[in-house]
Design a protein around this motif. Structure first.
Motif, PDB file in Angstrom:
ATOM      1  N   MET A   1     -41.586  43.943   9.956  1.00 30.56           N
ATOM      2  CA  MET A   1     -40.563  43.509  10.879  1.00 30.56           C
ATOM      3  C   MET A   1     -39.905  42.215  10.393  1.00 30.56           C
ATOM      4  O   MET A   1     -38.699  42.080  10.430  1.00 30.56           O
ATOM      5  CB  MET A   1     -41.181  43.330  12.265  1.00 30.56           C
ATOM      6  N   THR A   2     -40.716  41.283   9.918  1.00 32.68           N
ATOM      7  CA  THR A   2     -40.187  40.014   9.422  1.00 32.68           C
ATOM      8  C   THR A   2     -39.289  40.234   8.223  1.00 32.68           C
ATOM      9  O   THR A   2     -38.242  39.600   8.103  1.00 32.68           O
ATOM     10  CB  THR A   2     -41.331  39.050   9.051  1.00 32.68           C
ATOM     11  N   ASP A   3     -39.677  41.166   7.325  1.00 27.78           N
ATOM     12  CA  ASP A   3     -38.846  41.467   6.157  1.00 27.78           C
ATOM     13  C   ASP A   3     -37.481  41.988   6.587  1.00 27.78           C
ATOM     14  O   ASP A   3     -36.464  41.632   6.000  1.00 27.78           O
ATOM     15  CB  ASP A   3     -39.537  42.494   5.253  1.00 27.78           C
ATOM     16  N   THR A   4     -37.452  42.842   7.613  1.00 25.85           N
ATOM     17  CA  THR A   4     -36.188  43.387   8.106  1.00 25.85           C
ATOM     18  C   THR A   4     -35.319  42.280   8.686  1.00 25.85           C
ATOM     19  O   THR A   4     -34.118  42.216   8.416  1.00 25.85           O
ATOM     20  CB  THR A   4     -36.449  44.471   9.176  1.00 25.85           C
ATOM     21  N   ILE A   5     -35.903  41.412   9.473  1.00 29.86           N
ATOM     22  CA  ILE A   5     -35.162  40.292  10.064  1.00 29.86           C
ATOM     23  C   ILE A   5     -34.633  39.375   8.966  1.00 29.86           C
ATOM     24  O   ILE A   5     -33.483  38.941   9.006  1.00 29.86           O
ATOM     25  CB  ILE A   5     -36.034  39.526  11.076  1.00 29.86           C
ATOM     26  N   ASP A   6     -35.461  39.108   7.951  1.00 31.91           N
ATOM     27  CA  ASP A   6     -35.032  38.265   6.830  1.00 31.91           C
ATOM     28  C   ASP A   6     -33.861  38.910   6.085  1.00 31.91           C
ATOM     29  O   ASP A   6     -32.917  38.223   5.699  1.00 31.91           O
ATOM     30  CB  ASP A   6     -36.189  38.022   5.856  1.00 31.91           C
ATOM     31  N   ALA A   7     -33.919  40.232   5.873  1.00 29.84           N
ATOM     32  CA  ALA A   7     -32.839  40.939   5.179  1.00 29.84           C
ATOM     33  C   ALA A   7     -31.543  40.885   5.985  1.00 29.84           C
ATOM     34  O   ALA A   7     -30.464  40.669   5.425  1.00 29.84           O
ATOM     35  CB  ALA A   7     -33.238  42.387   4.910  1.00 29.84           C
ATOM     36  N   ILE A   8     -31.641  41.073   7.295  1.00 29.85           N
ATOM     37  CA  ILE A   8     -30.451  41.014   8.153  1.00 29.85           C
ATOM     38  C   ILE A   8     -29.852  39.615   8.132  1.00 29.85           C
ATOM     39  O   ILE A   8     -28.635  39.436   8.003  1.00 29.85           O
ATOM     40  CB  ILE A   8     -30.798  41.460   9.590  1.00 29.85           C
ATOM     41  N   THR A   9     -30.704  38.614   8.217  1.00 27.58           N
ATOM     42  CA  THR A   9     -30.245  37.218   8.185  1.00 27.58           C
ATOM     43  C   THR A   9     -29.568  36.909   6.857  1.00 27.58           C
ATOM     44  O   THR A   9     -28.498  36.286   6.816  1.00 27.58           O
ATOM     45  CB  THR A   9     -31.426  36.262   8.437  1.00 27.58           C
ATOM     46  N   ALA A  10     -30.165  37.341   5.756  1.00 22.60           N
ATOM     47  CA  ALA A  10     -29.589  37.112   4.426  1.00 22.60           C
ATOM     48  C   ALA A  10     -28.244  37.817   4.283  1.00 22.60           C
ATOM     49  O   ALA A  10     -27.296  37.262   3.716  1.00 22.60           O
ATOM     50  CB  ALA A  10     -30.554  37.575   3.343  1.00 22.60           C
ATOM     51  N   ASP A  11     -28.154  39.047   4.806  1.00 19.61           N
ATOM     52  CA  ASP A  11     -26.910  39.807   4.720  1.00 19.61           C
ATOM     53  C   ASP A  11     -25.801  39.120   5.521  1.00 19.61           C
ATOM     54  O   ASP A  11     -24.664  39.006   5.055  1.00 19.61           O
ATOM     55  CB  ASP A  11     -27.127  41.230   5.225  1.00 19.61           C
ATOM     56  N   ARG A  12     -26.134  38.646   6.706  1.00 19.23           N
ATOM     57  CA  ARG A  12     -25.137  37.927   7.523  1.00 19.23           C
ATOM     58  C   ARG A  12     -24.666  36.667   6.819  1.00 19.23           C
ATOM     59  O   ARG A  12     -23.483  36.336   6.841  1.00 19.23           O
ATOM     60  CB  ARG A  12     -25.718  37.588   8.890  1.00 19.23           C
ATOM     61  N   ALA A  13     -25.574  35.948   6.179  1.00 19.67           N
ATOM     62  CA  ALA A  13     -25.210  34.725   5.460  1.00 19.67           C
ATOM     63  C   ALA A  13     -24.292  35.048   4.279  1.00 19.67           C
ATOM     64  O   ALA A  13     -23.310  34.339   4.032  1.00 19.67           O
ATOM     65  CB  ALA A  13     -26.462  33.995   4.990  1.00 19.67           C
ATOM     66  N   LEU A  14     -24.595  36.134   3.554  1.00 21.29           N
ATOM     67  CA  LEU A  14     -23.756  36.553   2.430  1.00 21.29           C
ATOM     68  C   LEU A  14     -22.346  36.880   2.912  1.00 21.29           C
ATOM     69  O   LEU A  14     -21.352  36.434   2.325  1.00 21.29           O
ATOM     70  CB  LEU A  14     -24.374  37.767   1.728  1.00 21.29           C
ATOM     71  N   LYS A  15     -22.249  37.630   3.991  1.00 21.68           N
ATOM     72  CA  LYS A  15     -20.924  38.005   4.506  1.00 21.68           C
ATOM     73  C   LYS A  15     -20.169  36.792   5.036  1.00 21.68           C
ATOM     74  O   LYS A  15     -18.947  36.706   4.901  1.00 21.68           O
ATOM     75  CB  LYS A  15     -21.053  39.093   5.553  1.00 21.68           C
ATOM     76  N   ALA A  16     -20.877  35.840   5.601  1.00 23.54           N
ATOM     77  CA  ALA A  16     -20.235  34.601   6.057  1.00 23.54           C
ATOM     78  C   ALA A  16     -19.651  33.840   4.865  1.00 23.54           C
ATOM     79  O   ALA A  16     -18.541  33.299   4.949  1.00 23.54           O
ATOM     80  CB  ALA A  16     -21.217  33.736   6.825  1.00 23.54           C
ATOM     81  N   ARG A  17     -20.380  33.820   3.745  1.00 23.48           N
ATOM     82  CA  ARG A  17     -19.867  33.157   2.532  1.00 23.48           C
ATOM     83  C   ARG A  17     -18.645  33.898   1.991  1.00 23.48           C
ATOM     84  O   ARG A  17     -17.664  33.274   1.588  1.00 23.48           O
ATOM     85  CB  ARG A  17     -20.959  33.058   1.468  1.00 23.48           C
ATOM     86  N   HIS A  18     -18.711  35.233   1.979  1.00 24.80           N
ATOM     87  CA  HIS A  18     -17.557  36.024   1.520  1.00 24.80           C
ATOM     88  C   HIS A  18     -16.335  35.716   2.386  1.00 24.80           C
ATOM     89  O   HIS A  18     -15.235  35.498   1.870  1.00 24.80           O
ATOM     90  CB  HIS A  18     -17.877  37.517   1.577  1.00 24.80           C
ATOM     91  N   ARG A  19     -16.537  35.730   3.698  1.00 23.13           N
ATOM     92  CA  ARG A  19     -15.422  35.470   4.622  1.00 23.13           C
ATOM     93  C   ARG A  19     -14.841  34.084   4.364  1.00 23.13           C
ATOM     94  O   ARG A  19     -13.621  33.909   4.312  1.00 23.13           O
ATOM     95  CB  ARG A  19     -15.912  35.590   6.059  1.00 23.13           C
ATOM     96  N   ALA A  20     -15.690  33.087   4.194  1.00 24.63           N
ATOM     97  CA  ALA A  20     -15.225  31.715   3.963  1.00 24.63           C
ATOM     98  C   ALA A  20     -14.409  31.617   2.676  1.00 24.63           C
ATOM     99  O   ALA A  20     -13.369  30.947   2.644  1.00 24.63           O
ATOM    100  CB  ALA A  20     -16.411  30.756   3.920  1.00 24.63           C
ATOM    101  N   ILE A  21     -14.855  32.288   1.638  1.00 20.19           N
ATOM    102  CA  ILE A  21     -14.124  32.244   0.366  1.00 20.19           C
ATOM    103  C   ILE A  21     -12.743  32.868   0.508  1.00 20.19           C
ATOM    104  O   ILE A  21     -11.746  32.322   0.053  1.00 20.19           O
ATOM    105  CB  ILE A  21     -14.932  32.918  -0.764  1.00 20.19           C
ATOM    106  N   TRP A  22     -12.643  34.035   1.179  1.00 18.24           N
ATOM    107  CA  TRP A  22     -11.344  34.690   1.341  1.00 18.24           C
ATOM    108  C   TRP A  22     -10.423  33.889   2.247  1.00 18.24           C
ATOM    109  O   TRP A  22      -9.197  33.983   2.135  1.00 18.24           O
ATOM    110  CB  TRP A  22     -11.510  36.116   1.851  1.00 18.24           C
ATOM    111  N   ALA A  23     -10.981  33.098   3.142  1.00 19.50           N
ATOM    112  CA  ALA A  23     -10.161  32.284   4.045  1.00 19.50           C
ATOM    113  C   ALA A  23      -9.648  31.008   3.365  1.00 19.50           C
ATOM    114  O   ALA A  23      -8.725  30.375   3.860  1.00 19.50           O
ATOM    115  CB  ALA A  23     -10.957  31.925   5.299  1.00 19.50           C
ATOM    116  N   LEU A  24     -10.241  30.629   2.232  1.00 18.46           N
ATOM    117  CA  LEU A  24      -9.809  29.438   1.502  1.00 18.46           C
ATOM    118  C   LEU A  24      -8.559  29.732   0.680  1.00 18.46           C
ATOM    119  O   LEU A  24      -8.251  30.868   0.356  1.00 18.46           O
ATOM    120  CB  LEU A  24     -10.913  28.987   0.543  1.00 18.46           C
TER     121      LEU A  24
END
Length: 196
Positions: A1-24
């Motif tokens: 369960m912790t691995d799944t939560i960690d993967a979801i958290t990491a994926d959200r962080a990656l997409k947040a970085r992608h979004r920030a880069i495209w907005a710059l």
């Protein structure tokens, strides 16, 4: 369960970085100065026509969505980075067309199965971190017998070299995509080759 939560958290962080880069920076200028013709090429290759319900995935400022709307199609422009929509709305207004602008993740599109006649992406969905997941979503929201059209840069071309130069300064790109499992049309291949 912790691995799944960690993967979801990491994926959200990656997409947040992608979004920030495209907005710059000034992506609208890039779209209008460097790749303005690609949207028209994609719309023609996907045979978009009046009355089609069209989804442009990772639409940015509407490089393909606006030309699709010019045909008389009903167009939704979806992107992870809604900060780009203001420029897209201005572009659509200048061209005298209506486009619906909706925030959406290419890997979890907020649309019903088979909702669109045409699903397309002009040098956009290729940036989704999980290519298979994004491809599955494109297929899911396209109606049976509909059309999917993509223009993507290749690792061997100029843009591939540009990305290699930028690599140390940006989030890690997704792994290189495998060859498509389905056949590509000659027009789609020609559009892709034009960007090399």
């Amino acid at each position: 369960m912790t691995d799944t939560i960690d993967a979801i958290t990491a994926d959200r962080a990656l997409k947040a970085r992608h979004r920030a880069i495209w907005a710059l920076g000034d992506y609208p200028a890039v779209a209008t100065r460097l790749i303005p013709e690609l949207g028209r090429v994609l719309v023609a290759a996907a045979e978009v026509r009046r009355g089609d319900r069209v989804l442009d995935v990772a639409a940015g400022t509407g490089n393909a969505a606006v030309p699709a709307a010019r045909t008389g199609a009903d167009v939704v422009a979806s992107d992870l980075t809604p900060e780009l929509f203001a420029a897209g709305r201005e572009f659509a207004a200048r061209e005298g067309v209506d486009v619906a602008w909706e925030e959406g993740d290419a890997e979890a599109l907020p649309y019903a199965d088979g909702a669109f006649d045409v699903v397309m992406s002009c040098v956009g969905v290729m940036f989704a971190p999980h290519h298979q997941q994004a491809a599955d979503e494109l297929v899911r929201v396209c109606r049976s017998g509909g059309r999917i059209g993509l223009i993507s840069w290749t690792p061997e071309g100029f843009v591939g070299e540009l990305f290699r130069t930028m690599k140390p300064y940006a989030p890690a790109p997704p792994p290189a995509p495998s060859r498509p499992r389905c056949g590509a049309t000659r027009a789609t291949c020609a559009a892709s080759s034009a960007m090399r």
